[in-house]
Design an enzyme around this catalytic site. Structure first.
Site, PDB file in Angstrom:
ATOM      1  N   PHE A 151       6.993   6.184   6.339  1.00 20.81           N
ATOM      2  CA  PHE A 151       6.371   4.858   6.462  1.00 20.81           C
ATOM      3  C   PHE A 151       6.363   4.232   5.078  1.00 20.81           C
ATOM      4  CE2 PHE A 151       2.483   2.225   6.568  1.00 20.81           C
ATOM      5  CZ  PHE A 151       2.492   1.661   7.841  1.00 20.81           C
ATOM      6  N   LEU A 196       5.464   1.344   2.876  1.00 21.10           N
ATOM      7  CA  LEU A 196       4.713   0.102   2.650  1.00 21.10           C
ATOM      8  C   LEU A 196       4.549  -0.137   1.139  1.00 21.10           C
ATOM      9  CD1 LEU A 196       3.024  -2.252   3.872  1.00 21.10           C
ATOM     10  CD2 LEU A 196       1.033  -0.751   3.754  1.00 21.10           C
ATOM     11  N   SER A 246      -2.580  -1.422  -3.446  1.00 17.00           N
ATOM     12  CA  SER A 246      -3.777  -1.916  -2.755  1.00 17.00           C
ATOM     13  C   SER A 246      -3.562  -3.315  -2.175  1.00 17.00           C
ATOM     14  CB  SER A 246      -4.961  -1.968  -3.724  1.00 17.00           C
ATOM     15  OG  SER A 246      -5.190  -0.699  -4.257  1.00 17.00           O
ATOM     16  N   TRP A 303       6.135   6.212  -3.611  1.00 13.94           N
ATOM     17  CA  TRP A 303       5.097   7.116  -3.115  1.00 13.94           C
ATOM     18  C   TRP A 303       5.212   7.331  -1.619  1.00 13.94           C
ATOM     19  CZ3 TRP A 303       3.061   9.435  -7.034  1.00 13.94           C
ATOM     20  CH2 TRP A 303       2.831   8.738  -8.215  1.00 13.94           C
ATOM     21  N   LEU A 356      -2.351   2.130   9.279  1.00  9.15           N
ATOM     22  CA  LEU A 356      -3.130   2.796   8.219  1.00  9.15           C
ATOM     23  C   LEU A 356      -4.519   3.174   8.720  1.00  9.15           C
ATOM     24  CD1 LEU A 356      -2.151   0.713   5.064  1.00  9.15           C
ATOM     25  CD2 LEU A 356      -1.434   3.023   5.633  1.00  9.15           C
ATOM     26  N   ARG A 375      -6.153   6.798   8.444  1.00 13.15           N
ATOM     27  CA  ARG A 375      -7.459   6.896   7.783  1.00 13.15           C
ATOM     28  C   ARG A 375      -8.457   7.684   8.630  1.00 13.15           C
ATOM     29  NH1 ARG A 375      -7.670   0.881   6.592  1.00 13.15           N
ATOM     30  NH2 ARG A 375      -6.223   1.183   4.888  1.00 13.15           N
ATOM     31  N   GLU A 405      -4.091   5.520   1.690  1.00 12.38           N
ATOM     32  CA  GLU A 405      -4.756   4.942   2.879  1.00 12.38           C
ATOM     33  C   GLU A 405      -5.959   4.100   2.457  1.00 12.38           C
ATOM     34  OE1 GLU A 405      -3.000   5.525   5.301  1.00 12.38           O
ATOM     35  OE2 GLU A 405      -2.131   7.522   5.036  1.00 12.38           O
ATOM     36  N   THR A 437      -7.780   2.872  -1.396  1.00 13.96           N
ATOM     37  CA  THR A 437      -8.539   3.612  -2.420  1.00 13.96           C
ATOM     38  C   THR A 437     -10.036   3.527  -2.100  1.00 13.96           C
ATOM     39  OG1 THR A 437      -8.856   1.675  -3.817  1.00 13.96           O
ATOM     40  CG2 THR A 437      -6.842   2.951  -4.194  1.00 13.96           C
ATOM     41  N   PHE A 439     -12.157  -9.247  -2.890  1.00 17.10           N
ATOM     42  CA  PHE A 439     -10.865  -8.619  -3.202  1.00 17.10           C
ATOM     43  C   PHE A 439     -10.116  -9.351  -4.305  1.00 17.10           C
ATOM     44  CE2 PHE A 439     -11.489  -6.507   0.805  1.00 17.10           C
ATOM     45  CZ  PHE A 439     -10.873  -5.287   0.611  1.00 17.10           C
TER      46      PHE A 439
HETATM   47  P1  FAD Z   1      -3.434   0.088  -7.357  1.00 17.39           P
HETATM   48  O1  FAD Z   1      -3.411  -0.769  -6.156  1.00 17.39           O
HETATM   49  O2  FAD Z   1      -2.663  -0.349  -8.546  1.00 17.39           O
HETATM   50  O3  FAD Z   1      -4.931   0.368  -7.761  1.00 17.39           O
HETATM   51  C1  FAD Z   1      -5.299   0.866  -9.053  1.00 17.39           C
HETATM   52  C2  FAD Z   1      -6.814   0.836  -9.152  1.00 17.39           C
HETATM   53  O4  FAD Z   1      -7.267  -0.502  -8.989  1.00 17.39           O
HETATM   54  C3  FAD Z   1      -7.507   1.647  -8.060  1.00 17.39           C
HETATM   55  O5  FAD Z   1      -8.652   2.258  -8.573  1.00 17.39           O
HETATM   56  C4  FAD Z   1      -7.915   0.580  -7.059  1.00 17.39           C
HETATM   57  O6  FAD Z   1      -9.025   0.950  -6.278  1.00 17.39           O
HETATM   58  C5  FAD Z   1      -8.265  -0.560  -7.993  1.00 17.39           C
HETATM   59  N1  FAD Z   1      -8.224  -1.851  -7.309  1.00 17.39           N
HETATM   60  C6  FAD Z   1      -7.232  -2.372  -6.555  1.00 17.39           C
HETATM   61  N2  FAD Z   1      -7.571  -3.582  -6.073  1.00 17.39           N
HETATM   62  C7  FAD Z   1      -8.821  -3.819  -6.524  1.00 17.39           C
HETATM   63  C8  FAD Z   1      -9.740  -4.903  -6.377  1.00 17.39           C
HETATM   64  N3  FAD Z   1      -9.449  -5.969  -5.630  1.00 17.39           N
HETATM   65  N4  FAD Z   1     -10.927  -4.823  -7.015  1.00 17.39           N
HETATM   66  C9  FAD Z   1     -11.256  -3.749  -7.760  1.00 17.39           C
HETATM   67  N5  FAD Z   1     -10.446  -2.696  -7.939  1.00 17.39           N
HETATM   68  C10 FAD Z   1      -9.245  -2.728  -7.325  1.00 17.39           C
HETATM   69  N6  FAD Z   1       2.252   4.621   0.519  1.00 17.39           N
HETATM   70  C11 FAD Z   1       3.047   4.366   1.606  1.00 17.39           C
HETATM   71  O7  FAD Z   1       3.365   3.208   1.908  1.00 17.39           O
HETATM   72  N7  FAD Z   1       3.526   5.399   2.362  1.00 17.39           N
HETATM   73  C12 FAD Z   1       3.256   6.704   2.086  1.00 17.39           C
HETATM   74  O8  FAD Z   1       3.716   7.607   2.807  1.00 17.39           O
HETATM   75  C13 FAD Z   1       2.437   6.996   0.948  1.00 17.39           C
HETATM   76  N8  FAD Z   1       2.195   8.287   0.579  1.00 17.39           N
HETATM   77  C14 FAD Z   1       1.532   8.547  -0.604  1.00 17.39           C
HETATM   78  C15 FAD Z   1       1.425   9.870  -1.077  1.00 17.39           C
HETATM   79  C16 FAD Z   1       0.794  10.133  -2.283  1.00 17.39           C
HETATM   80  C17 FAD Z   1       0.741  11.528  -2.802  1.00 17.39           C
HETATM   81  C18 FAD Z   1       0.190   9.070  -3.016  1.00 17.39           C
HETATM   82  C19 FAD Z   1      -0.529   9.351  -4.298  1.00 17.39           C
HETATM   83  C20 FAD Z   1       0.290   7.777  -2.564  1.00 17.39           C
HETATM   84  C21 FAD Z   1       0.973   7.495  -1.368  1.00 17.39           C
HETATM   85  N9  FAD Z   1       1.151   6.169  -0.933  1.00 17.39           N
HETATM   86  C22 FAD Z   1       1.950   5.897   0.174  1.00 17.39           C
HETATM   87  C23 FAD Z   1       0.709   5.056  -1.773  1.00 17.39           C
HETATM   88  C24 FAD Z   1      -0.765   4.744  -1.667  1.00 17.39           C
HETATM   89  O9  FAD Z   1      -1.054   4.157  -0.436  1.00 17.39           O
HETATM   90  C25 FAD Z   1      -1.124   3.844  -2.857  1.00 17.39           C
HETATM   91  O10 FAD Z   1      -1.060   4.649  -4.018  1.00 17.39           O
HETATM   92  C26 FAD Z   1      -2.503   3.214  -2.716  1.00 17.39           C
HETATM   93  O11 FAD Z   1      -2.487   2.198  -1.755  1.00 17.39           O
HETATM   94  C27 FAD Z   1      -3.014   2.607  -4.048  1.00 17.39           C
HETATM   95  O12 FAD Z   1      -2.066   1.797  -4.615  1.00 17.39           O
HETATM   96  P2  FAD Z   1      -1.669   1.967  -6.170  1.00 17.39           P
HETATM   97  O13 FAD Z   1      -1.412   3.409  -6.421  1.00 17.39           O
HETATM   98  O14 FAD Z   1      -0.573   1.004  -6.425  1.00 17.39           O
HETATM   99  O15 FAD Z   1      -2.962   1.579  -6.966  1.00 17.39           O
END
Ligand code: FAD
Length: 391
Positions: free
Chosen positions: A132, A134, A141, A165, A246, A250, A370, A372, A390
């Protein structure tokens, strides 16, 4: 002496069938997964192709979906199964979540009849693997900002972009890829089925993870990937489609993360009862008991919330905010429990001889994917105040 589950008489809240399914998954996990998990974690891999058919035979892939070879069991049973798998390792539970709740749910909810017939029976049997896509390098996020585009070229679609990821991306036979399309001058996110081997589509396994090591994670590239007109999931129109998938995954985490916490507690209580410090067992010190009591309490409260949400979901009444609350609580408390357990194990706690730091490290990913922890706080904040914080 009682286990943490017995302390809260959790079994009295389950039906005979739920207990039987939980026992069957626990027995598979004990025999087939637990003996190898430390080795897989250390090697940074997991035999997805070997395990998937075995998980399929147990009915765990797309377990709560109806028809097309899926088991059609309840949400609560799915949650309990996730818990038994994650008690071994979050990586194995992730395999099942991504296959069933993300890839299969996307096809089941938003695919055409042909898509369902073509892919769901094989995915349910574990003879095909799905992923999947996304998240992108710059959009996690906030998936609405995604840069991956699907454009029309005659009847075909042409996809360009990259995903990051992506669990099981490097072994998937079929990738569900979310991309921006243009519809009457508006950007609309839609899902596309991209079979492995399609020219221009490449998957590269990501290495050097310190978390979820017993899980395959990939970076996907789409470079002028040409797909037929019917590759689009016809019922997917807007970001609500991937977000609905998602929410399903979740829900599994609400139960799953507590499995990791339960395993940490069991290993720690066992250790504390035999490890002697200053001439008596660690378990006999008040400080140790206070830690254990507080952790057991959080486990029990989390388990009661998970079961409550399971019952609501089975009645078709659970809201996405409630699932957010459960995911936030279970992951936050599970990681706190894993870290606290590690303190009781002292230096032994940092090794793979015990599961606690492995679980704690895994839970870093579970806390992040899924949605943060912060994103779920914002979901709850919005529900409580009607103010969107947001952006
Ligand atoms: P960011 O979005 O950059 O966030 C960084 C920080 O900012 C976090 O602390 C977050 O909470 C904070 N933040 C974000 N927005 C706000 C806001 N509005 N206000 C305050 N704080 C905020 N994705 C898929 O599509 N498919 C998968 O199969 C999949 N598998 C995964 C497997 C692993 C091992 C991991 C680690 C991730 C996987 N993911 C997958 C991705 C995962 O869904 C994302 O890592 C997650 O959505 C967070 O996005 P980011 O890492 O870009 O963090």
């Amino acid at each position: 002496m009682v286990t943490v589950e017995e302390l809260f008489a959790i079994d009295t809240l389950l039906s005979d069938e739920e207990r039987e399914i939980r026992a069957a998954v626990a027995s598979f996990a004990a025999q087939r997964l637990r003996p190898h998990i430390a080795e897989w974690f250390e090697a940074g891999t997991v035999p997805v192709r070997e395990l998937a058919p075995e998980l399929g035979r147990l009915g765990l892939l797309g377990m709560h979906l109806e028809g097309y070879g899926c088991a059609g069991l309840s949400a609560t049973m799915y949650g309990l199964a996730c818990q038994e798998l994650e008690a071994v390792d979050s990586g194995v539970r992730s395999l099942v979540s991504v296959q069933g709740s993300l890839a299969m749910t996307a096809i089941h909810k938003f695919g055409s009849e042909e898509h369902k017939q073509r892919w769901l029976p094989e995915l349910a049997a574990g003879t095909a693997i799905g992923c999947f896509g996304l998240t992108e390098p710059d959009f996690g996020s906030n998936p609405g900002g995604m840069r991956t585009r699907a454009k029309r070229d005659g009847a075909d679609w042409v996809l360009n972009g990259s995903k990051m990821w992506i669990t099981n991306g490097s072994v998937a036979d079929i990738a569900v890829i979310w991309a921006q399309t243009e519809h009457e001058g508006r950007q609309v996110v839609r899902g596309f089925l991209v079979p492995a081997g399609t020219p221009g589509f490449t998957a590269r396994e990501m290495h050097h993870k310190l978390s979820l090591r017993a899980s395959l994670t990939a970076e996907l590239d789409l470079d002028d990937v040409r797909l037929p007109a019917d590759a689009v999931l016809p019922e997917s129109r807007g970001l609500g489609a991937p977000l609905a998938c998602l929410s399903e995954a979740r829900f599994g985490i609400v139960f799953g993360a507590l499995g990791a916490a339960r395993d940490c507690l069991a290993a720690t209580i066992d250790y504390a009862r035999t490890r002697e410090v200053f001439d008596k067992p660690l378990a006999a010190y008040q400080l140790t008991q206070a830690k254990l009591a507080d952790m057991a309490l959080e486990f029990g409260k989390g388990q009661l919330l998970a079961l409550h949400l399971g019952r609501l979901k089975d009645q078709g009444r659970v809201t996405s905010e409630q699932v957010s609350a459960g995911k936030l609580n279970s992951t936050r408390e599970a990681i706190a429990i894993a870290r606290q357990c590690r303190t009781i194990l002292g230096a032994n706690g940092i090794t793979l001889d015990y599961p606690v730091l492995r679980h704690a490290n895994n839970l870093e990913s579970v806390l992040t994917y899924e949605g943060t922890a912060e994103v779920h706080q914002l979901v709850l904040g919005k529900a409580l105040t009607d103010a969107n914080a947001f952006r």
